[in-house]
Design an enzyme around this catalytic site. Structure first.
Site, PDB file in Angstrom:
ATOM      1  N   LYS A 115       0.827  -1.213   0.000  1.00 33.49           N
ATOM      2  CA  LYS A 115       0.000   0.000   0.000  1.00 33.49           C
ATOM      3  C   LYS A 115       0.857   1.258   0.000  1.00 33.49           C
ATOM      4  O   LYS A 115       0.531   2.244  -0.645  1.00 33.49           O
ATOM      5  CB  LYS A 115      -0.958  -0.002   1.193  1.00 33.49           C
ATOM      6  CG  LYS A 115      -2.082  -1.008   1.040  1.00 33.49           C
ATOM      7  CD  LYS A 115      -3.219  -0.743   1.996  1.00 33.49           C
ATOM      8  CE  LYS A 115      -4.359  -1.708   1.686  1.00 33.49           C
ATOM      9  NZ  LYS A 115      -5.492  -1.583   2.576  1.00 33.49           N
ATOM     10  N   LYS A 198      -4.737  -9.206  -5.837  1.00 33.20           N
ATOM     11  CA  LYS A 198      -5.955  -9.665  -5.162  1.00 33.20           C
ATOM     12  C   LYS A 198      -7.095  -8.678  -5.413  1.00 33.20           C
ATOM     13  O   LYS A 198      -6.867  -7.484  -5.639  1.00 33.20           O
ATOM     14  CB  LYS A 198      -5.714  -9.864  -3.669  1.00 33.20           C
ATOM     15  CG  LYS A 198      -5.811  -8.642  -2.826  1.00 33.20           C
ATOM     16  CD  LYS A 198      -5.962  -8.972  -1.350  1.00 33.20           C
ATOM     17  CE  LYS A 198      -6.101  -7.652  -0.589  1.00 33.20           C
ATOM     18  NZ  LYS A 198      -6.919  -7.691   0.574  1.00 33.20           N
ATOM     19  N   LYS A 201     -11.146  -3.721  -2.436  1.00 34.06           N
ATOM     20  CA  LYS A 201     -12.244  -2.757  -2.540  1.00 34.06           C
ATOM     21  C   LYS A 201     -11.773  -1.331  -2.756  1.00 34.06           C
ATOM     22  O   LYS A 201     -12.546  -0.483  -3.164  1.00 34.06           O
ATOM     23  CB  LYS A 201     -13.186  -2.879  -1.346  1.00 34.06           C
ATOM     24  CG  LYS A 201     -12.614  -2.551  -0.003  1.00 34.06           C
ATOM     25  CD  LYS A 201     -13.707  -2.624   1.036  1.00 34.06           C
ATOM     26  CE  LYS A 201     -13.428  -3.663   2.094  1.00 34.06           C
ATOM     27  NZ  LYS A 201     -12.170  -3.452   2.833  1.00 34.06           N
TER      28      LYS A 201
HETATM   29  N1  AQP Z   1      -9.552 -10.787  -2.526  1.00 38.89           N
HETATM   30  C1  AQP Z   1      -9.904 -11.375  -1.394  1.00 38.89           C
HETATM   31  N2  AQP Z   1     -10.135 -12.715  -1.370  1.00 38.89           N
HETATM   32  C2  AQP Z   1     -10.513 -13.331  -0.209  1.00 38.89           C
HETATM   33  N3  AQP Z   1     -10.682 -12.667   0.958  1.00 38.89           N
HETATM   34  C3  AQP Z   1     -10.470 -11.345   0.962  1.00 38.89           C
HETATM   35  N4  AQP Z   1     -10.555 -10.413   1.916  1.00 38.89           N
HETATM   36  C4  AQP Z   1     -10.257  -9.210   1.410  1.00 38.89           C
HETATM   37  N5  AQP Z   1      -9.948  -9.313   0.112  1.00 38.89           N
HETATM   38  C5  AQP Z   1     -10.080 -10.627  -0.201  1.00 38.89           C
HETATM   39  C6  AQP Z   1     -10.933 -10.700   3.292  1.00 38.89           C
HETATM   40  O1  AQP Z   1     -11.998  -9.846   3.652  1.00 38.89           O
HETATM   41  C7  AQP Z   1     -11.855  -9.492   5.016  1.00 38.89           C
HETATM   42  C8  AQP Z   1     -11.948  -8.010   5.162  1.00 38.89           C
HETATM   43  O2  AQP Z   1     -10.843  -7.359   4.582  1.00 38.89           O
HETATM   44  P1  AQP Z   1     -10.549  -5.859   4.987  1.00 38.89           P
HETATM   45  O3  AQP Z   1     -11.566  -4.963   4.502  1.00 38.89           O
HETATM   46  O4  AQP Z   1     -10.347  -5.725   6.442  1.00 38.89           O
HETATM   47  O5  AQP Z   1      -9.178  -5.549   4.389  1.00 38.89           O
HETATM   48  P2  AQP Z   1      -8.437  -5.995   3.149  1.00 38.89           P
HETATM   49  O6  AQP Z   1      -7.990  -7.406   3.314  1.00 38.89           O
HETATM   50  O7  AQP Z   1      -7.372  -4.982   2.963  1.00 38.89           O
HETATM   51  O8  AQP Z   1      -9.555  -5.934   2.020  1.00 38.89           O
HETATM   52  P3  AQP Z   1      -9.566  -5.153   0.677  1.00 38.89           P
HETATM   53  O9  AQP Z   1     -10.799  -5.491  -0.009  1.00 38.89           O
HETATM   54  O10 AQP Z   1      -8.293  -5.365  -0.069  1.00 38.89           O
HETATM   55  O11 AQP Z   1      -9.692  -3.691   1.153  1.00 38.89           O
HETATM   56  P4  AQP Z   1      -8.785  -2.456   0.895  1.00 38.89           P
HETATM   57  O12 AQP Z   1      -8.692  -2.349  -0.585  1.00 38.89           O
HETATM   58  O13 AQP Z   1      -9.548  -1.327   1.516  1.00 38.89           O
HETATM   59  O14 AQP Z   1      -7.483  -2.720   1.557  1.00 38.89           O
HETATM   60  C9  AQP Z   1     -10.545 -10.071   5.514  1.00 38.89           C
HETATM   61  O15 AQP Z   1     -10.829 -11.290   6.180  1.00 38.89           O
HETATM   62  C10 AQP Z   1      -9.807 -10.343   4.251  1.00 38.89           C
HETATM   63  O16 AQP Z   1      -8.896 -11.399   4.395  1.00 38.89           O
END
Ligand code: AQP
Length: 331
Positions: A115, A198, A201
């Site tokens: 990030k 991956k 969001k």
């Molecule tokens: N691509 C993914 N595949 C499977 N699991 C996923 N998780 C996130 N992306 C995937 C799981 O969703 C939960 C919540 O994640 P988070 O919002 O706390 O943070 P993150 O992992 O950083 O998710 P994002 O979507 O990538 O958000 P941003 O872009 O805001 O950083 C966790 O259990 C995660 O493992």
């Protein structure tokens, strides 16, 4: 009996549109396991602000996450559903743990590196650097035994275990050392347009993710345009990352095995797979989306449910925090 149930903690950041990865990697599993455990499911809004957020959008996204939690099937009678920032014990325990966490170990966290690299490490917030310690505080505060997460959170979870053990060794037995639950299917959903990344969001590319709240036609369009690999065989293998991702999503959403799906598509083309996959996803998401929108029509009700959850969470959190403070000589 409630008293003998092991505790589960997990959370999602309200940092954008919840997507298929969050659904199959996290939510779907939380729902499936809610009977078995004592559950704390948090909307981790303090994590979301580690990168800049528009306050108006953030307010809305917090409610959206709450609505999606409920619409996915989390039952407030069986789960404590709450906002992290409404339970100030999270921030206070984070500080106590900051004093046992090491700079070097935080520097090795790949999510921070990824990030920070995107926006430039020099301007990354100190909060982003400290994100894994706040996550450890979230988990340890509830003495959670189990933490269901996607594969991307494995390293952070390991750090939570290290911090719990170190604190216990230095100051006496205080925290439960948590364990990760990472499923075989759906634990790492990749971006539709770039299967080496991956699904995320906060991605600026809407074509990279299917949002839980996307309309059916949008879902169909995104899956139709998903990247594919060279060749035409429908098999999961390291040299076919795009098709492997589509097959994994299919398996996670349908509850079937990848090998069964591969067999169904023998001799068929990528177009056939995408067409059917789109319908599987549309069918799986439609009830969640519809129910989430119904719930969003009554924001006051959502807010009061979250406040109730925060009151319950605070009760448990205060006990652990008091314990940790006493161990450190602060109480
Ligand atoms: N691509 C993914 N595949 C499977 N699991 C996923 N998780 C996130 N992306 C995937 C799981 O969703 C939960 C919540 O994640 P988070 O919002 O706390 O943070 P993150 O992992 O950083 O998710 P994002 O979507 O990538 O958000 P941003 O872009 O805001 O950083 C966790 O259990 C995660 O493992």
């Amino acid at each position: 009996m409630q008293d003998h149930k092991r505790r589960v903690f997990s959370g999602i950041q309200p940092s954008g549109n919840l997507h298929l990865g969050n659904y199959v990697g996290a939510l779907k599993n939380w729902v499936a396991m809610q009977n078995e455990y004592e559950n704390y499911f948090c909307i981790v809004d303090l994590h979301a602000i580690t990168v800049p957020q528009d306050p108006k959008v953030l307010r809305q996204k917090i409610r959206e996450v709450a609505a999606i939690y409920l619409a996915s099937g989390l039952d407030p009678e069986r789960c404590v559903i709450f906002r992290q920032s409404k339970v100030s014990e999270h921030a206070e325990l984070c500080w106590l743990l900051n004093c046992v966490a090491r700079f070097g170990e935080l520097q090795r966290m790949t999510q921070f590196k990824d990030k920070a690299q995107k926006g430039g490490a020099d301007v990354a917030s100190a909060g982003l650097f400290d994100y894994p310690v706040l996550m450890a505080a979230d988990i340890l505060l509830y003495n959670a035994h189990l933490v269901p997460v996607g594969e991307d959170q494995r390293q952070h979870l390991e750090l939570s275990r290290v911090l719990a053990r170190r604190f216990n060794n230095l100051y006496g037995e205080t925290f439960v050392v948590p364990e990760a639950i990472i499923l075989d299917t759906g634990a790492r959903v990749m971006a539709l347009d770039a299967p080496e990344e991956k699904m995320s969001k906060s991605s600026p590319r809407p074509a990279s993710f299917v949002s839980i709240l996307d309309e059916p036609d949008t879902i169909r369009k995104k899956i139709r345009r998903a990247k594919t690999d060279s060749g035409s065989e429908i098999t999961a293998s390291p040299d076919k990352p795009a098709i492997t991702n589509l097959l994994d999503i299919y398996a996670a959403m349908s509850g079937r095995k990848v090998s069964e799906i591969e067999a169904d598509y023998e001799g068929k083309g990528y177009g056939d797979l995408k067409k059917d996959l789109a319908e599987v996803v549309v069918e799986g998401m439609a009830p969640v989306r519809d129910r989430a929108y119904e719930l969003l029509d009554d924001p006051a009700e959502l807010d009061s449910l979250l406040d109730l959850g925060a009151d319950k969470a605070r009760e448990a959190a205060q006990l652990t925090l008091h314990d940790a403070r006493a161990r450190l000589g602060l109480d």
